[in-house]
Enzyme design. Structure first.
Site, PDB file in Angstrom:
ATOM      1  N   SER A 142       0.815  -1.201   0.000  1.00 48.28           N
ATOM      2  CA  SER A 142       0.000   0.000   0.000  1.00 48.28           C
ATOM      3  C   SER A 142       0.856   1.263   0.000  1.00 48.28           C
ATOM      4  O   SER A 142       1.580   1.529  -0.947  1.00 48.28           O
ATOM      5  CB  SER A 142      -0.958  -0.030   1.199  1.00 48.28           C
ATOM      6  OG  SER A 142      -1.815   1.077   1.197  1.00 48.28           O
ATOM      7  N   ASP A 184      -3.121   6.298  -3.432  1.00 48.15           N
ATOM      8  CA  ASP A 184      -2.014   5.661  -2.716  1.00 48.15           C
ATOM      9  C   ASP A 184      -1.360   4.620  -3.613  1.00 48.15           C
ATOM     10  O   ASP A 184      -1.722   4.463  -4.784  1.00 48.15           O
ATOM     11  CB  ASP A 184      -2.489   5.065  -1.387  1.00 48.15           C
ATOM     12  CG  ASP A 184      -3.403   3.862  -1.541  1.00 48.15           C
ATOM     13  OD1 ASP A 184      -3.982   3.678  -2.636  1.00 48.15           O
ATOM     14  OD2 ASP A 184      -3.554   3.098  -0.565  1.00 48.15           O
ATOM     15  N   ASP A 209      -1.273   1.323  -3.982  1.00 43.10           N
ATOM     16  CA  ASP A 209      -2.002   0.234  -4.637  1.00 43.10           C
ATOM     17  C   ASP A 209      -3.352   0.685  -5.173  1.00 43.10           C
ATOM     18  O   ASP A 209      -4.125  -0.134  -5.662  1.00 43.10           O
ATOM     19  CB  ASP A 209      -2.155  -0.965  -3.704  1.00 43.10           C
ATOM     20  CG  ASP A 209      -2.934  -0.655  -2.431  1.00 43.10           C
ATOM     21  OD1 ASP A 209      -2.969   0.519  -2.023  1.00 43.10           O
ATOM     22  OD2 ASP A 209      -3.488  -1.591  -1.833  1.00 43.10           O
ATOM     23  N   ASP A 246      -6.153   1.668  -3.939  1.00 49.61           N
ATOM     24  CA  ASP A 246      -7.463   1.388  -3.337  1.00 49.61           C
ATOM     25  C   ASP A 246      -7.968   2.575  -2.529  1.00 49.61           C
ATOM     26  O   ASP A 246      -9.088   2.550  -2.019  1.00 49.61           O
ATOM     27  CB  ASP A 246      -7.442   0.109  -2.494  1.00 49.61           C
ATOM     28  CG  ASP A 246      -6.471   0.163  -1.311  1.00 49.61           C
ATOM     29  OD1 ASP A 246      -5.704   1.137  -1.203  1.00 49.61           O
ATOM     30  OD2 ASP A 246      -6.462  -0.791  -0.518  1.00 49.61           O
TER      31      ASP A 246
END
Length: 468
Positions: free
Chosen positions: A105, A247, A249, A251
Site C-alpha cells: 500500500s 495511494d 495500490d 485502493d
C-alpha cells in the site's frame, strides 16, 4: 525467512530482505506463506486462486515465490500480474475465486505485503490470518523441501473487465467537460487511470503515472500532507476542476477541489452517501469509529441508517456484508461499494465524484459546502517507543474531561465552553509502528487546542522515574 512481525491484524506487511534495512521476509518465506495458505484454505475455495501484485521492486519475485508455494500444494493459479488492489478485488468478485494481492500500500519502497480475500472479494477472518502465520512459521522452522509444482499456472488480463465493470456502475455520459489532475505517485493508479478515463470527457493532467516502486517523486501515502502538495500545485497551475491523489495500490483516493484545497475523506463519504441514498432511500451506510460525525448527521437527515465499524478494511467489508450496506467510507479515504462486492476501490469513488461534479454547474468547493460542518484534524501520525503506555498517559491526562471509550483505541468525548461536542481518537496503527490521532470539534480553535494537547503528550518523552 519470515519474522513473526510481518503478520498484522488485517494482512501481511514487512521489509523485504536485500535492502539497507534488516529484512523481515524474503522469497523463501513467501513460498512458505503460499504453502500455509493452501494447507488451511477452505476446500470449497482452495482449488483455484487469482493472484495480483503492485509495482514494487520486490513484487514480481516475491509473488512468484508465493505462487510456487501454492502450486506445490496442487493449487491452480490465475496470475493477473500487475494489478491495483481494487482490480484484484474485481477479479475475485467477478470470477468468484479466492484472491491474493501483493502490495504494501502506502509503505516505503523496501516493504511488501499480502492482502487476502475469499471468493467474491469477501474478507478473510482474523483467525484464518493467525492460523496462516502459525503454519508458515512452522514450515519455515521445519525447512522441508518445497516440492515440485502440481498445480497449473495461467496468465489472465483482468484490466478490461475491471474498467467495464466500473463504468457499468457510474454513468459518465453527458457530463460537462472537466480538467482533472491525477497524481498516481508512481503507483498502480498509473496502470489503471488511462484505461478508465479514456471513456470520460476530461482533460487528464497526469502526475507520476509511470510505475516505479522506488517512488522517486514522493511517498505513495496521501494521508501525509507533503504528498499532496504536487497535485495541489498542479490543480492551481492548470485551472483544473478536480484533483485525485491515489495511494500506492490505488485502493484509496484523496480529492482536491478547484482551489487546490484538500477535501477530507469524511466529507467525501457524506457526499457519496447522499448520492447513494438518493438512488436507494433508507439504505445503510457503514463508517468507521473515527469518521466525522457529520456523516451520520447527513445520512440521518436523508432517512438513511449508519452503522459503525472498527478501523480496517477487513472489519468494514465484513460489516458491509452483514448489514447489506450500500456504501461505506473510512477517514483514511477507503470507500466501499455494495455493487463492488462490498470492497474498497479508490477509482470507483473517483468516478462517483467526477460524475457528481460533471452534472453540477457548481465548482467542487461549492458542491461539498453542506458537508463541511465541523473542524477536523485529519489523521496525524506519531512514532513512539511504547504505544500502549503512551495511550494510557493520554487517558490519565484527560480523565474527568469527557467520556471515555475503548472500542478502537482510546476515544474521549467532551463539550466545549458553548456545550458543543468535541472528540479525539488515539489508536495504534494496524500496519506500522505508529500512533494515529484524529480530532474533531465544532470550531477550528477548539479542535486545535485538543489536538495540540494530545500531541504534546504523545510526542514528549515520558519522564524517567526518579532513581532510574
Amino acid at each position: 525467512m519470515i519474522e513473526a512481525s510481518v503478520f498484522k491484524s488485517n494482512d501481511i506487511r514487512g521489509v523485504v530482505a536485500g535492502g539497507e534495512r534488516p529484512g523481515e521476509w524474503d522469497e523463501a518465506g513467501a513460498a512458505r506463506i503460499g504453502q500455509a495458505w493452501a494447507d488451511l484454505a477452505d476446500p470449497a475455495w482452495r482449488a483455484t486462486v487469482v493472484v495480483g501484485r503492485d509495482m514494487r521492486v520486490s513484487g514480481e519475485a516475491i509473488s512468484r515465490a508465493f505462487i510456487a508455494g501454492l502450486r506445490s500444494r496442487g493449487v491452480h493459479v490465475l496470475d493477473s500480474g500487475l494489478s491495483s488492489t481494487d482490480q484484484l478485488w474485481f477479479a475475485s468478485g467477478s470470477l468468484d475465486l479466492a484472491g491474493v494481492q501483493f502490495t504494501a500500500s502506502h509503505n516505503p519502497a523496501d516493504y511488501n505485503g499480502i492482502k487476502f480475500c475469499r471468493p467474491g472479494a469477501a474478507p478473510v477472518e482474523p483467525a484464518f490470518l493467525r492460523a496462516v502465520a502459525e503454519r508458515a512459521l512452522q514450515l519455515e522452522a521445519d525447512q522441508s523441501p518445497l516440492g515440485e509444482p502440481t498445480g497449473d499456472l495461467e496468465l489472465v488480463d483482468t484490466l478490461p473487465g475491471y474498467v467495464a465493470h466500473l463504468h457499468s456502475l457510474v454513468d459518465t455520459s453527458g457530463l460537462r467537460h472537466l480538467t482533472v489532475v491525477v497524481d498516481a505517485g508512481n503507483g498502480m493508479a498509473g496502470h489503471t487511470v488511462r484505461a478508465v478515463f479514456e471513456r470520460v470527457d476530461v482533460d487528464l493532467v497526469g502526475l507520476y503515472l509511470d510505475l516505479d516502486g522506488s517512488f522517486p517523486n514522493h511517498q505513495p501515502n496521501p494521508l501525509e500532507p507533503e504528498n499532496l502538495v504536487d497535485a495541489q500545485r498542479a490543480v492551481r497551475e492548470h485551472g483544473a476542476d478536480l484533483g485525485l491523489v491515489f495511494d500506492g495500490d490505488a485502493d484509496r483516493c484523496f480529492i482536491i477541489d478547484e482551489r487546490g484545497e484538500v477535501i477530507t475523506p469524511s466529507v467525501v463519504t457524506a457526499l457519496i452517501a447522499a448520492s447513494e441514498l438518493a438512488r436507494e432511500p433508507g439504505a445503510t451506510i457503514v463508517v468507521n469509529s473515527v469518521t466525522s460525525g457529520t456523516v451520520e448527521q447527513v445520512v440521518t437527515e436523508l432517512g438513511g441508517r449508519v452503522v459503525t465499524s472498527l478501523v480496517g478494511h477487513t472489519h468494514v467489508k465484513a460489516l458491509m456484508a452483514a448489514e447489506h450496506a450500500i456504501f461505506g467510507g473510512e477517514h483514511s479515504a477507503h470507500y466501499y461499494f455494495r455493487d463492488f462486492w462490498g470492497a474498497d476501490t479508490g477509482m470507483l469513488a473517483a468516478l462517483h465524484v467526477l460524475a457528481l461534479l460533471g452534472r453540477s454547474d457548481q465548482p467542487m468547493s461549492a458542491l461539498v459546502t453542506d458537508y463541511q460542518r465541523v473542524s477536523n484534524s485529519g489523521e496525524l501520525n506519531s512514532t513512539v517507543a511504547d504505544q500502549a503506555a503512551t495511550i494510557e498517559r493520554v487517558a490519565a491526562a484527560f480523565a474527568g474531561k469527557g467520556s471515555v471509550e475503548r472500542v478502537d483505541g482510546l476515544t474521549v468525548r467532551g463539550l466545549d465552553a458553548e456545550k458543543r461536542p468535541w472528540w479525539f481518537n488515539l489508536r495504534a496503527s494496524n500496519t506500522e509502528p505508529l500512533l494515529r490521532l484524529n480530532v474533531e470539534a465544532a470550531t477550528d480553535a477548539v479542535m486545535a487546542a485538543v489536538r495540540d494537547d494530545v500531541l504534546d503528550l504523545v510526542r514528549t518523552p515520558a519522564p524517567t522515574p526518579e532513581g532510574a
